[in-house]
Design a protein around this motif. Structure first.
Motif, PDB file in Angstrom:
ATOM      1  N   ILE A 137     -80.924 -49.575 -37.620  1.00 30.90           N
ATOM      2  CA  ILE A 137     -82.342 -49.851 -37.868  1.00 30.90           C
ATOM      3  C   ILE A 137     -82.478 -51.059 -38.787  1.00 30.90           C
ATOM      4  N   ILE A 138     -83.345 -51.985 -38.394  1.00 30.03           N
ATOM      5  CA  ILE A 138     -83.656 -53.106 -39.280  1.00 30.03           C
ATOM      6  C   ILE A 138     -85.168 -53.292 -39.370  1.00 30.03           C
ATOM      7  N   HIS A 139     -85.577 -53.871 -40.483  1.00 27.59           N
ATOM      8  CA  HIS A 139     -86.970 -54.239 -40.721  1.00 27.59           C
ATOM      9  C   HIS A 139     -87.016 -55.756 -40.799  1.00 27.59           C
ATOM     10  N   VAL A 140     -87.809 -56.367 -39.939  1.00 32.24           N
ATOM     11  CA  VAL A 140     -88.007 -57.814 -39.949  1.00 32.24           C
ATOM     12  C   VAL A 140     -89.396 -58.060 -40.535  1.00 32.24           C
ATOM     13  N   ASP A 141     -89.434 -58.630 -41.750  1.00 26.41           N
ATOM     14  CA  ASP A 141     -90.690 -58.919 -42.435  1.00 26.41           C
ATOM     15  C   ASP A 141     -91.129 -60.324 -42.036  1.00 26.41           C
ATOM     16  N   HIS A 170     -94.749 -57.200 -39.204  1.00 23.10           N
ATOM     17  CA  HIS A 170     -93.460 -56.514 -39.311  1.00 23.10           C
ATOM     18  C   HIS A 170     -92.960 -56.068 -37.947  1.00 23.10           C
ATOM     19  N   PHE A 171     -91.660 -56.219 -37.745  1.00 25.37           N
ATOM     20  CA  PHE A 171     -90.953 -55.592 -36.631  1.00 25.37           C
ATOM     21  C   PHE A 171     -90.018 -54.554 -37.228  1.00 25.37           C
ATOM     22  N   ILE A 172     -89.938 -53.409 -36.586  1.00 29.43           N
ATOM     23  CA  ILE A 172     -88.872 -52.453 -36.828  1.00 29.43           C
ATOM     24  C   ILE A 172     -88.074 -52.432 -35.524  1.00 29.43           C
ATOM     25  N   ILE A 209     -88.398 -50.231 -25.249  1.00 29.95           N
ATOM     26  CA  ILE A 209     -89.731 -49.672 -25.430  1.00 29.95           C
ATOM     27  C   ILE A 209     -90.368 -50.342 -26.641  1.00 29.95           C
ATOM     28  N   LEU A 210     -91.591 -50.801 -26.459  1.00 31.56           N
ATOM     29  CA  LEU A 210     -92.369 -51.411 -27.526  1.00 31.56           C
ATOM     30  C   LEU A 210     -93.516 -50.481 -27.891  1.00 31.56           C
ATOM     31  N   LEU A 211     -93.638 -50.175 -29.176  1.00 32.65           N
ATOM     32  CA  LEU A 211     -94.799 -49.457 -29.693  1.00 32.65           C
ATOM     33  C   LEU A 211     -95.524 -50.400 -30.640  1.00 32.65           C
ATOM     34  N   ASP A 212     -96.766 -50.716 -30.314  1.00 34.23           N
ATOM     35  CA  ASP A 212     -97.570 -51.663 -31.080  1.00 34.23           C
ATOM     36  C   ASP A 212     -98.576 -50.898 -31.930  1.00 34.23           C
ATOM     37  N   TYR A 213     -98.400 -50.996 -33.244  1.00 32.93           N
ATOM     38  CA  TYR A 213     -99.327 -50.377 -34.186  1.00 32.93           C
ATOM     39  C   TYR A 213    -100.169 -51.432 -34.904  1.00 32.93           C
ATOM     40  N   GLY A 214    -100.353 -52.584 -34.293  1.00 31.34           N
ATOM     41  CA  GLY A 214    -101.145 -53.642 -34.913  1.00 31.34           C
ATOM     42  C   GLY A 214    -100.279 -54.530 -35.786  1.00 31.34           C
ATOM     43  N   ASP A 215    -100.256 -54.258 -37.082  1.00 34.47           N
ATOM     44  CA  ASP A 215     -99.477 -55.084 -38.003  1.00 34.47           C
ATOM     45  C   ASP A 215     -97.977 -54.772 -37.943  1.00 34.47           C
TER      46      ASP A 215
END
Length: 122
Positions: free
Chosen positions: A26-30, A41-43, A84-90
């Motif tokens: 798992i990575i967080h791309v700020d 942000h991307f997770i 799979i892409l889940l888009d939560y806005g930000d």
């Protein structure tokens, strides 16, 4: 609640969902310091099979709904569960099969962003 605080709470709920079903690497791309991005942000994580990828995404959707009461804005990729892409806005979650993750290399495309590896829960 400010947008940055809302995003932080959402990211924590997404990570909880990924951890519940043992998502990998798992990575967080700020992206907040980069101009003209779709979101802040991307997770990114991956699963070991299409079934695992599907399960991770479904568990994240349920966990986010359970913890903060928010529904995903848009979802794509459930049909073949390669990406799979889940888009939560930000915040956007990308759940890949490992081979597809290496091929698309989102981490490399956004290498100028702040990238944080999220430790696996034990």
């Amino acid at each position: 609640m400010k947008k940055t605080e809302q995003s932080k709470v959402l990211i924590e709920a997404i990570l909880e969902g990924i951890h519940r079903i043992k998502g990998k690497d798992i990575i967080h791309v700020d992206l907040e310091s980069i101009d003209h991005t779709e979101c802040g942000h991307f997770i990114i994580c991956h699963g070991t099979s299409s079934t695992h990828v599907d399960s991770i995404a479904q568990t994240v959707e349920a966990t986010v709904k359970e913890i903060i009461g928010e529904d995903v804005w848009h979802r794509d990729g459930y049909r073949n569960a390669i990406w799979i892409l889940l888009d939560y806005g930000d915040v956007m979650l990308h759940v890949f099969q490992e081979e597809a993750r290496r091929f698309y290399n989102l981490e490399g495309l956004w290498a100028d962003a702040k990238i944080t590896k999220i430790e696996d829960e034990q």
